[in-house]
Design an enzyme around this catalytic site. Structure first.
Site, PDB file in Angstrom:
ATOM      1  N   ALA A  10       0.801  -1.367  -0.095  1.00 19.00           N
ATOM      2  CA  ALA A  10      -0.055  -0.119   0.202  1.00 19.00           C
ATOM      3  C   ALA A  10       0.947   1.110  -0.002  1.00 19.00           C
ATOM      4  O   ALA A  10       0.574   2.268   0.393  1.00 19.00           O
ATOM      5  CB  ALA A  10      -0.872  -0.025   1.018  1.00 19.00           C
ATOM      6  N   GLY A  11       2.094   1.302  -0.551  1.00 18.36           N
ATOM      7  CA  GLY A  11       3.029   2.217  -0.672  1.00 18.36           C
ATOM      8  C   GLY A  11       2.594   3.165  -1.720  1.00 18.36           C
ATOM      9  O   GLY A  11       1.150   3.309  -1.954  1.00 18.36           O
ATOM     10  N   GLY A  14       0.931   1.346  -4.867  1.00 21.74           N
ATOM     11  CA  GLY A  14      -0.459   0.775  -4.361  1.00 21.74           C
ATOM     12  C   GLY A  14      -1.420   1.577  -4.105  1.00 21.74           C
ATOM     13  O   GLY A  14      -2.597   1.400  -4.297  1.00 21.74           O
ATOM     14  N   ARG A  82      13.279   1.661  -6.448  1.00 22.98           N
ATOM     15  CA  ARG A  82      14.490   1.857  -6.856  1.00 22.98           C
ATOM     16  C   ARG A  82      15.009   3.114  -6.055  1.00 22.98           C
ATOM     17  O   ARG A  82      14.161   4.010  -5.894  1.00 22.98           O
ATOM     18  CB  ARG A  82      14.641   2.032  -8.302  1.00 22.98           C
ATOM     19  N   ARG A  88      16.797  -1.685 -12.129  1.00 22.29           N
ATOM     20  CA  ARG A  88      15.662  -2.519 -11.686  1.00 22.29           C
ATOM     21  C   ARG A  88      15.983  -3.874 -11.157  1.00 22.29           C
ATOM     22  O   ARG A  88      15.326  -4.434 -10.177  1.00 22.29           O
ATOM     23  CB  ARG A  88      14.418  -2.674 -12.660  1.00 22.29           C
ATOM     24  N   ASN A 120       9.343  -4.595  -9.362  1.00 25.44           N
ATOM     25  CA  ASN A 120      10.432  -4.597 -10.205  1.00 25.44           C
ATOM     26  C   ASN A 120      11.499  -5.537  -9.699  1.00 25.44           C
ATOM     27  O   ASN A 120      11.779  -5.826  -8.440  1.00 25.44           O
ATOM     28  CB  ASN A 120      11.048  -3.362 -10.524  1.00 25.44           C
ATOM     29  N   ARG A 151       4.783   7.047 -21.388  1.00 27.63           N
ATOM     30  CA  ARG A 151       5.782   7.695 -21.484  1.00 27.63           C
ATOM     31  C   ARG A 151       6.126   8.433 -22.782  1.00 27.63           C
ATOM     32  O   ARG A 151       6.471   9.510 -22.848  1.00 27.63           O
ATOM     33  CB  ARG A 151       7.181   7.167 -20.460  1.00 27.63           C
ATOM     34  N   HIS A 175      10.994  -4.641 -19.317  1.00 30.37           N
ATOM     35  CA  HIS A 175      10.808  -3.468 -18.746  1.00 30.37           C
ATOM     36  C   HIS A 175      12.112  -2.975 -18.061  1.00 30.37           C
ATOM     37  O   HIS A 175      12.335  -3.019 -16.822  1.00 30.37           O
ATOM     38  CB  HIS A 175       9.835  -3.672 -17.535  1.00 30.37           C
TER      39      HIS A 175
END
Ligand code: APR
Length: 312
Positions: A10-11, A14, A82, A88, A120, A151, A175
């Site tokens: 839930a960072g 999330g 990161r 990654r 990642n 992006r 990725h």
């Protein structure tokens, strides 16, 4: 009955994913994190926003897994982000433990779920989740391609002053910094990018796209991107729950497509209620094929490292 999406971690990514999902009233949401009080606090705060925006969704925060029972979709973003200067791939060891546990705990409670992996190194973590859950490849998808392509679309929009809606970009491969932004298949209102942009500007956009995640990491100084990655997850969740048959770039388990086997790798996939319904193949030129093989080598090396590490 409403759909249910559990988000493990839930960072920043999330909780931002929960925000996009709740705002679109797509599902009830469960936020799981190891930090005590944090997922509960974020869930309550987000729920308290819903009367203002006029949306209904049940939002639960928890430090355990029981609340995730019978989820339609499990999103895994738990892990370490990161730090500046870190690739990654450096995250591989630490995040394999975290993702392995999250996948194991959730599949016991939601055997019918579809998994979307963000942690990642993405392509390797998706592979790990598929092994741990023992799910068919159609039900495990890595989020990366929509983000990388978004992006690229954003950079083209900045360059040309054209609406992002007119810009369609497709990024293939792993990725990582070897991803393959396509310059002929990507287009502005149907005009291929290599016809609308001078070669050196196009090359600059391709390079910036490849390093798009790193650019945000350097600017933020702590943590990595979360708005765009979370928006990309919300699009995938919507495509699955609404059975849209939407074609998006995402990381899927390849079984011969693009001449590659047994790796998760970015390709255009059709998403619907059963997960990955189809993988599409572009006719690539020699240069694009070479770039794709280089990107695949990186992912294969990491999958091998993972296999030795966790004895899959
Ligand atoms: N179980 C549940 N949550 C965990 C666990 C675990 N075992 N270990 C760590 N977490 C949580 C952390 O407490 C933190 O709240 O995962 C969350 C990760 O959030 P952030 O640190 O804010 O990182 P974020 O930017 O969201 O990125 C998460 O997604 O895009 C990728 O590279 C990124 O791998 C990273 C992941």
């Amino acid at each position: 009955m409403r759909n249910k999406v559990s988000i493990i971690g839930a960072g920043m990514t999330g909780s931002t994913t929960a925000h996009w999902l709740a705002e679109r009233e797509l599902a009830d949401i469960v936020l799981v994190d190891v930090v005590e009080g944090m997922p509960q606090g974020k869930a309550l705060d987000l729920f308290e926003a819903l009367p203002v925006v006029g949306k209904d969704a049940k939002i639960t925060g928890t430090n355990g897994y029981d609340e995730t029972e019978n989820s339609d979709i499990v999103v895994i973003t738990a892990g370490l982000p990161r730090k500046p200067g870190m690739s990654r791939d450096d995250l591989l060891t630490a995040n394999a433990d975290i993702v392995g546990k999250a996948a194991g705990e959730t599949i016991k409670r939601s055997p019918d779920a579809i998994y979307i992996i963000l942690t990642n190194p993405l392509d390797v973590m998706a592979y790990l989740a598929m092994q741990v859950t023992n799910l068919p490849p159609q039900r495990v998808i890595g989020q990366a391609g929509i983000l990388d392509s978004a992006r690229m679309r954003a950079f083209v929009a900045m360059e040309l002053g054209v609406s992002v809606e007119n810009i369609h970009c497709y990024v293939l491969g792993g990725h990582g910094d070897e991803m393959v932004p396509l310059t002929k298949a990507s287009n502005v209102a149907g005009i291929p990018l290599n016809e609308i942009l001078p070669a050196e500007r196009l090359e600059a956009i391709v390079e910036r796209t490849r390093k798009g995640g790193g650019e945000i990491v350097s600017l933020l100084k702590s943590g990595s991107a979360y708005y765009a990655p979370a928006a990309a997850v919300a699009q995938m969740v919507e495509a699955i729950l609404k059975d849209k048959h939407l074609i998006v770039p995402a990381s899927a388990y390849l079984q011969g497509e693009y001449g590659l086997k047994d790796i998760f790798f970015g390709a255009p996939v059709q998403l619907g209620r059963s997960g990955v319904e189809k993988i599409f193949e572009y006719k690539l030129d020699v240069e694009e094929r070479a770039a794709l093989s280089k990107s695949a080598e990186g992912v294969k090396t990491n999958i091998e490292a993972l296999r030795t590490m966790v004895k899959l």
